[in-house]
Design an enzyme around this catalytic site. Structure first.
Site, PDB file in Angstrom:
ATOM      1  N   GLY A  27     -10.189   4.832   1.326  1.00 55.19           N
ATOM      2  CA  GLY A  27     -11.633   3.964   2.039  1.00 55.19           C
ATOM      3  C   GLY A  27     -10.742   3.419   3.319  1.00 55.19           C
ATOM      4  O   GLY A  27      -9.631   2.640   3.087  1.00 55.19           O
ATOM      5  N   HIS A  28     -11.252   3.771   4.716  1.00 54.92           N
ATOM      6  CA  HIS A  28     -10.282   3.165   6.005  1.00 54.92           C
ATOM      7  C   HIS A  28     -10.984   2.105   6.172  1.00 54.92           C
ATOM      8  O   HIS A  28     -12.386   2.162   6.767  1.00 54.92           O
ATOM      9  CB  HIS A  28     -10.165   4.197   6.843  1.00 54.92           C
ATOM     10  CG  HIS A  28      -9.360   5.224   6.420  1.00 54.92           C
ATOM     11  ND1 HIS A  28      -8.167   5.442   6.094  1.00 54.92           N
ATOM     12  CD2 HIS A  28      -9.390   6.929   6.359  1.00 54.92           C
ATOM     13  CE1 HIS A  28      -7.778   6.410   5.990  1.00 54.92           C
ATOM     14  NE2 HIS A  28      -7.971   7.400   6.137  1.00 54.92           N
ATOM     15  N   LYS A  84      -4.448   3.039   7.685  1.00 54.49           N
ATOM     16  CA  LYS A  84      -4.606   3.981   8.270  1.00 54.49           C
ATOM     17  C   LYS A  84      -5.332   4.758   9.561  1.00 54.49           C
ATOM     18  O   LYS A  84      -5.385   4.707  10.392  1.00 54.49           O
ATOM     19  CB  LYS A  84      -4.395   5.451   7.288  1.00 54.49           C
ATOM     20  CG  LYS A  84      -2.948   5.311   6.019  1.00 54.49           C
ATOM     21  CD  LYS A  84      -3.067   6.579   5.494  1.00 54.49           C
ATOM     22  CE  LYS A  84      -3.770   6.681   5.365  1.00 54.49           C
ATOM     23  NZ  LYS A  84      -3.807   5.357   3.834  1.00 54.49           N
ATOM     24  N   GLN A  87      -4.649   7.675   1.081  1.00 51.88           N
ATOM     25  CA  GLN A  87      -3.989   7.602   0.515  1.00 51.88           C
ATOM     26  C   GLN A  87      -2.060   7.487   0.931  1.00 51.88           C
ATOM     27  O   GLN A  87      -2.100   7.433   2.272  1.00 51.88           O
ATOM     28  CB  GLN A  87      -3.004   8.039  -1.190  1.00 51.88           C
ATOM     29  CG  GLN A  87      -4.896   7.725  -1.501  1.00 51.88           C
ATOM     30  CD  GLN A  87      -6.190   8.906  -1.757  1.00 51.88           C
ATOM     31  OE1 GLN A  87      -6.195  10.128  -1.326  1.00 51.88           O
ATOM     32  NE2 GLN A  87      -7.150   9.077  -2.170  1.00 51.88           N
ATOM     33  N   ASP A 114      -3.200   2.311   1.625  1.00 49.89           N
ATOM     34  CA  ASP A 114      -4.290   1.064   2.329  1.00 49.89           C
ATOM     35  C   ASP A 114      -2.666   0.375   3.060  1.00 49.89           C
ATOM     36  O   ASP A 114      -3.476  -1.248   3.277  1.00 49.89           O
ATOM     37  CB  ASP A 114      -4.035   0.057   1.039  1.00 49.89           C
ATOM     38  CG  ASP A 114      -5.171   0.460   0.185  1.00 49.89           C
ATOM     39  OD1 ASP A 114      -6.369   1.020   0.054  1.00 49.89           O
ATOM     40  OD2 ASP A 114      -4.695   0.584  -0.998  1.00 49.89           O
TER      41      ASP A 114
HETATM   42  P1  GDP Z   1      -6.244   2.852   5.143  1.00 55.39           P
HETATM   43  O1  GDP Z   1      -6.840   3.266   3.839  1.00 55.39           O
HETATM   44  O2  GDP Z   1      -4.424   3.403   5.088  1.00 55.39           O
HETATM   45  O3  GDP Z   1      -6.807   2.665   6.166  1.00 55.39           O
HETATM   46  O4  GDP Z   1      -6.595   1.074   5.224  1.00 55.39           O
HETATM   47  P2  GDP Z   1      -7.171   0.258   4.290  1.00 55.39           P
HETATM   48  O5  GDP Z   1      -8.412   0.543   5.074  1.00 55.39           O
HETATM   49  O6  GDP Z   1      -8.184   0.454   2.978  1.00 55.39           O
HETATM   50  O7  GDP Z   1      -6.646  -1.870   4.053  1.00 55.39           O
HETATM   51  C1  GDP Z   1      -5.729  -1.596   5.594  1.00 55.39           C
HETATM   52  C2  GDP Z   1      -6.162  -3.449   6.056  1.00 55.39           C
HETATM   53  O8  GDP Z   1      -5.736  -3.416   7.031  1.00 55.39           O
HETATM   54  C3  GDP Z   1      -8.009  -3.127   6.424  1.00 55.39           C
HETATM   55  O9  GDP Z   1      -8.760  -4.100   6.105  1.00 55.39           O
HETATM   56  C4  GDP Z   1      -7.466  -3.528   8.042  1.00 55.39           C
HETATM   57  O10 GDP Z   1      -8.331  -4.132   8.414  1.00 55.39           O
HETATM   58  C5  GDP Z   1      -6.452  -3.891   8.076  1.00 55.39           C
HETATM   59  N1  GDP Z   1      -5.576  -4.155   9.187  1.00 55.39           N
HETATM   60  C6  GDP Z   1      -4.857  -2.802   9.087  1.00 55.39           C
HETATM   61  N2  GDP Z   1      -3.856  -3.529  10.545  1.00 55.39           N
HETATM   62  C7  GDP Z   1      -3.668  -4.834  10.038  1.00 55.39           C
HETATM   63  C8  GDP Z   1      -2.882  -5.331  10.434  1.00 55.39           C
HETATM   64  O11 GDP Z   1      -1.735  -5.241  11.243  1.00 55.39           O
HETATM   65  N3  GDP Z   1      -3.495  -6.543  10.600  1.00 55.39           N
HETATM   66  C9  GDP Z   1      -3.209  -6.666   9.516  1.00 55.39           C
HETATM   67  N4  GDP Z   1      -3.566  -8.511   8.904  1.00 55.39           N
HETATM   68  N5  GDP Z   1      -4.944  -6.423   8.911  1.00 55.39           N
HETATM   69  C10 GDP Z   1      -4.188  -5.314   9.197  1.00 55.39           C
END
Ligand code: GDP
Length: 428
Positions: free
Chosen positions: A40-41, A16, A223, A13
């Site tokens: 879940g991206h 990515k 992950q 999370d």
């Molecule tokens: P992933 O599985 O690594 O892609 O991560 P997730 O999508 O589960 O969670 C990342 C969350 O953080 C999502 O809601 C993104 O829109 C949000 N996000 C990503 N980069 C940033 C950031 O730099 N700042 C903030 N506030 N939110 C971010």
């Protein structure tokens, strides 16, 4: 050009999806290489806001071929739903391909995942109950059904009947559950097979061809490193390797083909599900970070545990991934903090540990040793230039680079594609 692997540096999370969505602009291929729809991206872009569980985030660019690699396990219903959602938003999915070697999640995997978690009771691992672990277990046990099997109904029927006979014994004898009907499952999956047939093919040769031509390729991880089955907080880990090296095996490339391994790290730490997290803040600061950053799981909606950046775990992650670069996300969340802590070592009994323990029983007893840095008051989400960041924010990043021995090449200061500061070009 280059092959760049993008992996989670912490417990998943990290953002990515956003980083891949951004870098995919310059890629020819984006290939997902591990996990299943437990990942879940979240991607926010001009098409809207999407939660992609299986389809690589590169799907939004017309020049990008997206591959779900052999290292992924696929729930066909989830995949077809994602294809539909994207098509309904005007996103072209004709450039999506699924490895014929990728294993399928079957209904008995999902049921067994839930039954096993219930049996573990207080010792539950906190899985997403989507059948990912049982599907990977069957892959290794040579009981799996692969996407390519769906293309030949006789092969599929043979594979399914061998697996189902065994699964029904476990379900009825160990769990007193009802057995599954072979005919119903066969018909259901033949139907999925007909819909998925245009996507299924041998995919490692596509990636190899792109690499040979020098086309930019992104390997998309799922992950995070601390959930790796070997190096993570075992047994509170995921069931396939999220490390950069797994990008080779899960997509069909040799290790010398990867030019850069980019670890995505949040400016703080978060973790969903059970397992040790030394810097977890069970106080108002932890709650504040969770609410400000909307730290609720993209797949399950579960609240994420939040805490200060753990540089002991971070340094370990840099080492086991062999990272060349860091993409630091969520730096904006710290705007308004008068001071920020970084965990630089652990206290375990009378010892000071500077390396990440392999035993969770030790990690559970570790107390973080913090270094306190000056924070900054102003919001930074609108800044697009590194030099315009507050000095305290630059100082924080510089300290992380020192502690992790890895340069920060990208800084994300909000969820939107445009909220990014590029410090160094990653495709060169
Ligand atoms: P992933 O599985 O690594 O892609 O991560 P997730 O999508 O589960 O969670 C990342 C969350 O953080 C999502 O809601 C993104 O829109 C949000 N996000 C990503 N980069 C940033 C950031 O730099 N700042 C903030 N506030 N939110 C971010």
């Amino acid at each position: 050009m280059a092959v760049v692997a993008i992996v989670g540096g912490q417990w998943g999370d990290e953002g990515k999806g956003k980083i891949i969505d951004l870098l995919a602009e310059k890629a020819k291929i984006v290939a997902r290489f591990s996990g299943g729809d437990n990942a879940g991206h979240t991607v926010v872009n001009p098409y809207g806001e999407f939660r992609l569980h299986l389809i690589p985030s590169g799907i939004f660019y017309p020049q990008v071929t997206c591959i779900i690699g052999n290292g992924v396990v696929i729930n066909p219903a989830v995949l077809l739903q994602e294809v539909d959602d994207l098509s309904n938003h005007g996103v072209d999915t004709n450039r999506l391909f699924v490895s014929d070697r990728a294993h399928l999640i079957m209904p008995y995997h999902t049921l067994l995942d839930a039954l096993e978690e219930e049996r573990r009771s207080k010792g539950a691992l906190g899985t997403t109950r989507r059948g990912i672990g049982p599907a990977f277990a069957d892959k290794v046990a040579r009981l799996g059904v692969r996407a390519g099997d769906l293309l030949d109904k006789d092969t599929f029927r043979n594979r399914l009947s061998v697996a189902l006979e065994f699964k029904n014994i476990i379900l009825t004898k160990a769990y007193q559950a009802s057995p599954f009907s072979l005919e119903e499952m066969y018909d259901q999956y033949c139907h999925y097979g007909e819909q998925l047939a245009p996507f299924i093919r041998e995919t490692s040769s596509m990636i190899h061809e792109a690499v040979t031509k020098g086309d930019p390729v992104l390997l998309e991880g799922a992950q995070g490193a601390l959930l790796d089955p070997d190096f993570g907080t075992y047994p509170y880990v995921t069931s396939s390797s999220p490390l950069a090296a797994a990008g080779c095996v899960g997509a069909g490339l040799g290790p010398k083909e990867i030019d850069r391994a980019v670890g995505v790290f949040k400016a703080y730490n978060s973790r969903v599900g059970a397992g040790p997290m030394p810097t977890e803040l069970k106080d108002e600061i932890g709650n504040f970070i969770r609410e400000k950053a909307h730290e609720y799981g993209a797949t399950t909606g579960r609240p994420r545990r939040c805490g200060w950046f753990d540089a002991v775990a971070g340094r370990f992650s840099v080492q086991i991934n062999g990272l060349s670069d860091i993409a630091l996300t969520h730096l904006d969340i710290y705007g308004g903090f008068s001071s920020i802590k970084i965990c630089t070592a652990y206290k375990f009994d009378d010892e000071v540990l500077t390396s990440f323990p392999s035993d969770v029983a030790i990690l559970e007893k570790c107390q973080p040793i913090y270094e306190e840095l000056e924070g900054w008051e102003e919001p930074i989400s609108g800044i697009r230039n590194f030099d315009k960041l507050p000095a305290a924010a630059r100082n924080y990043m510089s300290r992380l680079e020192d502690l992790l021995s890895c340069p920060i090449s990208l800084v994300s200061i909000g969820p939107d594609r445009r909220q990014i500061i590029s410090v160094k070009e990653l495709f060169s």
